[in-house]
Design an enzyme around this catalytic site. Structure first.
Site, short mmCIF file in Angstrom:
data_model
loop_
_atom_site.label_atom_id
_atom_site.label_comp_id
_atom_site.label_asym_id
_atom_site.label_seq_id
_atom_site.Cartn_x
_atom_site.Cartn_y
_atom_site.Cartn_z
CB SER A 275 -86.68 0.35 76.93
OG SER A 275 -87.64 1.37 76.81
N GLY A 276 -89.65 -0.74 76.97
CA GLY A 276 -90.84 -0.79 76.11
C GLY A 276 -91.26 -2.17 75.62
CE1 TYR B 42 -89.00 3.80 64.41
CE2 TYR B 42 -91.08 4.49 63.41
CZ TYR B 42 -90.37 3.67 64.28
OH TYR B 42 -91.03 2.69 65.01
CB ILE C 244 -85.36 -10.46 72.42
CG1 ILE C 244 -86.15 -9.17 72.16
CG2 ILE C 244 -84.98 -10.56 73.90
CD1 ILE C 244 -87.55 -9.17 72.75
CB THR C 245 -82.03 -6.72 69.40
OG1 THR C 245 -83.15 -6.37 68.58
CG2 THR C 245 -81.22 -7.81 68.70
N GLY C 246 -82.81 -5.18 72.12
CA GLY C 246 -83.58 -4.09 72.72
C GLY C 246 -84.56 -4.55 73.78
#
Ligand SMILES: NC(=O)c1ccc[n+]([C@@H]2O[C@H](COP(=O)([O-])OP(=O)(O)OC[C@H]3O[C@@H](n4cnc5c(N)ncnc54)[C@H](OP(=O)(O)O)[C@@H]3O)[C@@H](O)[C@H]2O)c1
Length: 288
Positions: A18-19, A168, A13-15
């Site tokens: 956070s969140g 985005y 998993i990337t990131g």
């Protein structure tokens, strides 16, 4: 209490710091998976790894990489490939919104670099590991903001006009084009690839890397209209584990179910052109 058993499964998993990524990493580890955390900040990565172990999960593998740089994406992929592990689930989650137009040292607009080019290059580089796992799943975390995107393939650095939602939303539409085109190319294999909208979740997105009064005000408004961070893992976790999604590919998942895409995301010509541009930009090609 989860009923999903991911023992023996490897999940990259990337990131995860956070969140939505953090919640999803914890949920997948809690279900028994071995996590591979790809993060840019070593301290934050270590913190999540510790949380996973403290909750009874397997010790994760940490790979440190700034995904805005393709050279670092390549290194991260090589680091995983060197483990020799099969990859059962690849969750391309890392993402950002930038208040100001930022160009990386490799000449890419940063939002497009992290949100689209990194998952494109990482996924293609990791295909050998995905092929070695039975029924591997690739999940690209997109957003329903794809619907407002204007993807100008002749100006992917947003030189002509920049507003934060420009790159985005374009990157999130790119996530869906990538998903659909990759699914088409993977036909006949047992690897599936789907795009997931996690819902509107109050996280660091657009706030953490954009300090300032405007962002604080926006953040406090946003917090009133979005779900708590603890809800953010639900759709990604569902997409990664639901037995009814076995063999389902090229689809869009939102609110823990298959969802319809708006016509803009179903267009094939821009999806194929984006693929060509992405191969040229990243230097990574789909194996023929
Ligand atoms: N929140 C929402 O309402 C929402 C809605 C639709 C889609 N999404 C999608 O969900 C995904 C996760 O977002 P989030 O809301 O959880 O935001 P977040 O809390 O800001 O988390 C973003 C993650 O991406 C990482 N990241 C950012 N730039 C990076 C880089 N250059 N290299 C490596 N990692 C990088 C961050 O690392 P650091 O911790 O080091 O900053 C963090 O772990 C994104 O793809 C986003 O587009 C979110």
């Amino acid at each position: 209490m989860t009923t999903v058993d991911l023992k023996g499964k490897n999940v990259l998993i990337t990131g995860p710091t956070s969140g939505i990524g953090r919640g999803t990493a914890l949920a997948l580890a809690n279900a028994g998976a071995k996590l591979v955390l790809v993060a840019r900040n070593p301290d934050k990565c270590e913190q999540v790894a510790r949380e996973i172990v403290d909750a009874g999960g397997e010790t994760p593998i940490s790979i440190i990489a700034d995904l805005s740089l393709l050279s670092k994406v390549e290194r991260a992929a090589d680091e995983f490939l060197a483990t020799g592990l099969p990859l059962h689930i690849l969750m391309n989650n890392a993402g950002l919104i930038n208040q100001r137009r930022t160009i990386t040292s490799e000449g890419l607009e940063q939002t497009m670099a992290v949100n689209h080019f990194a998952p494109f290059a990482l996924t293609l580089r990791l295909l050998p590991s995905l092929k070695r796992a039975p029924s591997a799943r690739i999940l690209n975390i997109t957003s329903n903001s794809y619907a407002i995107a204007r993807l100008n393939l002749d100006d992917l650095t947003f030189k002509r006009f920049y507003w934060p939602m420009g790159p985005y939303s374009a990157s999130k539409l790119s996530n869906i084009y990538f998903t659909r085109e990759l699914a088409r190319r993977l036909e006949g294999s047992d690897i599936t690839v789907n795009a997931v909208h996690p819902g509107l979740i109050f996280t660091n997105l657009g706030i953490g890397n954009n300090p300032g009064l405007a962002q604080k005000v926006l953040g406090s408004i946003w917090s009133k209209f979005s779900l708590h961070e603890s809800e953010g893992h639900r759709s990604p976790f569902y997409a990664a584990t639901a037995p009814e999604l076995e063999g389902v590919t090229g689809k869009y998942i939102a609110d823990c179910q298959l969802a319809e895409l708006k016509p803009i995301a179903l267009r094939e010509t821009p999806a194929r052109r984006l693929w060509e541009v992405s191969e040229t930009t990243t230097g990574v090609r789909f194996p023929t």
